[in-house]
Design a protein around this motif. Structure first.
Motif, PDB file in Angstrom:
ATOM      1  N   VAL A   4      -7.817 -34.970 -17.063  1.00 24.67           N
ATOM      2  CA  VAL A   4      -8.405 -34.797 -15.734  1.00 24.67           C
ATOM      3  C   VAL A   4      -7.853 -33.520 -15.120  1.00 24.67           C
ATOM      4  O   VAL A   4      -6.640 -33.387 -14.936  1.00 24.67           O
ATOM      5  N   ASN A   5      -8.730 -32.568 -14.851  1.00 27.03           N
ATOM      6  CA  ASN A   5      -8.355 -31.351 -14.133  1.00 27.03           C
ATOM      7  C   ASN A   5      -9.623 -30.782 -13.503  1.00 27.03           C
ATOM      8  O   ASN A   5     -10.708 -31.357 -13.636  1.00 27.03           O
ATOM      9  N   HIS A   6      -9.503 -29.660 -12.846  1.00 30.27           N
ATOM     10  CA  HIS A   6     -10.670 -29.092 -12.177  1.00 30.27           C
ATOM     11  C   HIS A   6     -11.749 -28.680 -13.181  1.00 30.27           C
ATOM     12  O   HIS A   6     -12.926 -28.967 -13.010  1.00 30.27           O
ATOM     13  N   ALA A   7     -11.336 -28.019 -14.248  1.00 30.43           N
ATOM     14  CA  ALA A   7     -12.306 -27.514 -15.226  1.00 30.43           C
ATOM     15  C   ALA A   7     -13.086 -28.644 -15.910  1.00 30.43           C
ATOM     16  O   ALA A   7     -14.271 -28.502 -16.172  1.00 30.43           O
ATOM     17  N   ARG A   8     -12.434 -29.748 -16.178  1.00 34.22           N
ATOM     18  CA  ARG A   8     -13.082 -30.831 -16.935  1.00 34.22           C
ATOM     19  C   ARG A   8     -13.913 -31.761 -16.068  1.00 34.22           C
ATOM     20  O   ARG A   8     -14.981 -32.187 -16.476  1.00 34.22           O
ATOM     21  N   VAL A   9     -13.400 -32.137 -14.886  1.00 32.05           N
ATOM     22  CA  VAL A   9     -14.103 -33.147 -14.074  1.00 32.05           C
ATOM     23  C   VAL A   9     -14.268 -32.749 -12.618  1.00 32.05           C
ATOM     24  O   VAL A   9     -14.778 -33.528 -11.825  1.00 32.05           O
ATOM     25  N   GLY A  10     -13.767 -31.559 -12.247  1.00 36.06           N
ATOM     26  CA  GLY A  10     -13.879 -31.127 -10.856  1.00 36.06           C
ATOM     27  C   GLY A  10     -12.771 -31.632  -9.959  1.00 36.06           C
ATOM     28  O   GLY A  10     -12.868 -31.543  -8.730  1.00 36.06           O
ATOM     29  N   GLN A  49      -9.754 -31.914  -7.594  1.00 33.03           N
ATOM     30  CA  GLN A  49      -9.272 -30.941  -6.619  1.00 33.03           C
ATOM     31  C   GLN A  49      -7.760 -30.995  -6.410  1.00 33.03           C
ATOM     32  O   GLN A  49      -7.140 -29.985  -6.100  1.00 33.03           O
ATOM     33  N   LYS A  50      -7.152 -32.180  -6.498  1.00 35.34           N
ATOM     34  CA  LYS A  50      -5.760 -32.341  -6.095  1.00 35.34           C
ATOM     35  C   LYS A  50      -4.882 -33.026  -7.131  1.00 35.34           C
ATOM     36  O   LYS A  50      -3.790 -33.485  -6.807  1.00 35.34           O
ATOM     37  N   ILE A  51      -5.350 -33.101  -8.380  1.00 33.58           N
ATOM     38  CA  ILE A  51      -4.574 -33.834  -9.375  1.00 33.58           C
ATOM     39  C   ILE A  51      -4.838 -33.265 -10.774  1.00 33.58           C
ATOM     40  O   ILE A  51      -5.911 -32.729 -11.037  1.00 33.58           O
ATOM     41  N   ASN A  83      -3.769 -29.062  -9.586  1.00 37.18           N
ATOM     42  CA  ASN A  83      -4.351 -28.546 -10.818  1.00 37.18           C
ATOM     43  C   ASN A  83      -3.618 -27.336 -11.364  1.00 37.18           C
ATOM     44  O   ASN A  83      -3.769 -26.992 -12.522  1.00 37.18           O
ATOM     45  N   GLU A  84      -2.877 -26.654 -10.536  1.00 40.59           N
ATOM     46  CA  GLU A  84      -2.182 -25.447 -10.980  1.00 40.59           C
ATOM     47  C   GLU A  84      -0.941 -25.822 -11.781  1.00 40.59           C
ATOM     48  O   GLU A  84      -0.176 -26.682 -11.381  1.00 40.59           O
TER      49      GLU A  84
END
Length: 165
Positions: free
Chosen positions: A41-47, A49-51, A131-132
């Motif tokens: 789970v990250n921004h690139a894979r599922v969008g 925002q905070k995890i 995500n960073e």
């Protein structure tokens, strides 16, 4: 609610719950020698925002260098193996965790992650509060358990011996 999209509603079919199969994790994430991190789970894979969530496999007897993760909070759940964490200004504190145990790492805490088993890999689930991939290497603390040679290497953080940076 009928599940149909009305004007102004989110398209839940595509932006709702997501299942990420265990055999579809993404290893295109920051890596450390002796460890394999895979994103679920990250921004690139599922969008997200905070995890960030994924897995980490740490080779037998592997150790990181001393580092912290800035303002991020981290939770590690041990699936298999024996984890040892050292932390503090001089890594003066130590604790071990085994299968079923959770480890919480607060923001800015200097620490070292260690597979305490000399023969078996350590397998964990890792969750971070953003995500960073924030990693701040601490070079003025001599680790009690020395890593072979561990550097955080990804497209932004180059290996110190790599030329042209």
């Amino acid at each position: 609610m009928s599940g149909e999209k009305n004007e102004g509603e989110a398209p839940w079919k595509f932006d709702g719950v997501r299942v990420i199969k265990g055999d579809q994790l993404d290893a295109n994430t920051a890596q450390t020698p002796g460890m394999l991190r895979q994103a679920a789970v990250n921004h690139a894979r599922v969008g997200a925002q905070k995890i960030w969530a994924g897995t980490v496999r740490i080779d037998a007897n592997a150790k990181t260098g001393v580092h912290h993760h800035g303002s991020l909070e981290s939770v590690i759940f041990v699936i298999r193996g024996k984890a040892r964490m050292r932390w503090g200004e001089r890594l003066e504190f130590v604790a071990e965790a085994g299968p079923g145990d959770f480890i919480y790492v607060p923001p800015y805490v200097p620490h070292q992650e260690i597979n305490a088993d000399p023969a078996e890999p350590l397998e964990c689930v890792l969750v971070r509060s953003d995500n960073e991939a924030v990693v701040v290497n601490i070079t003025d603390v001599d680790p009690v358990e020395k890593p072979e040679e561990v550097y955080w290497v990804d497209p932004i953080h180059k290996h110190p011996h790599e030329h042209g940076s």
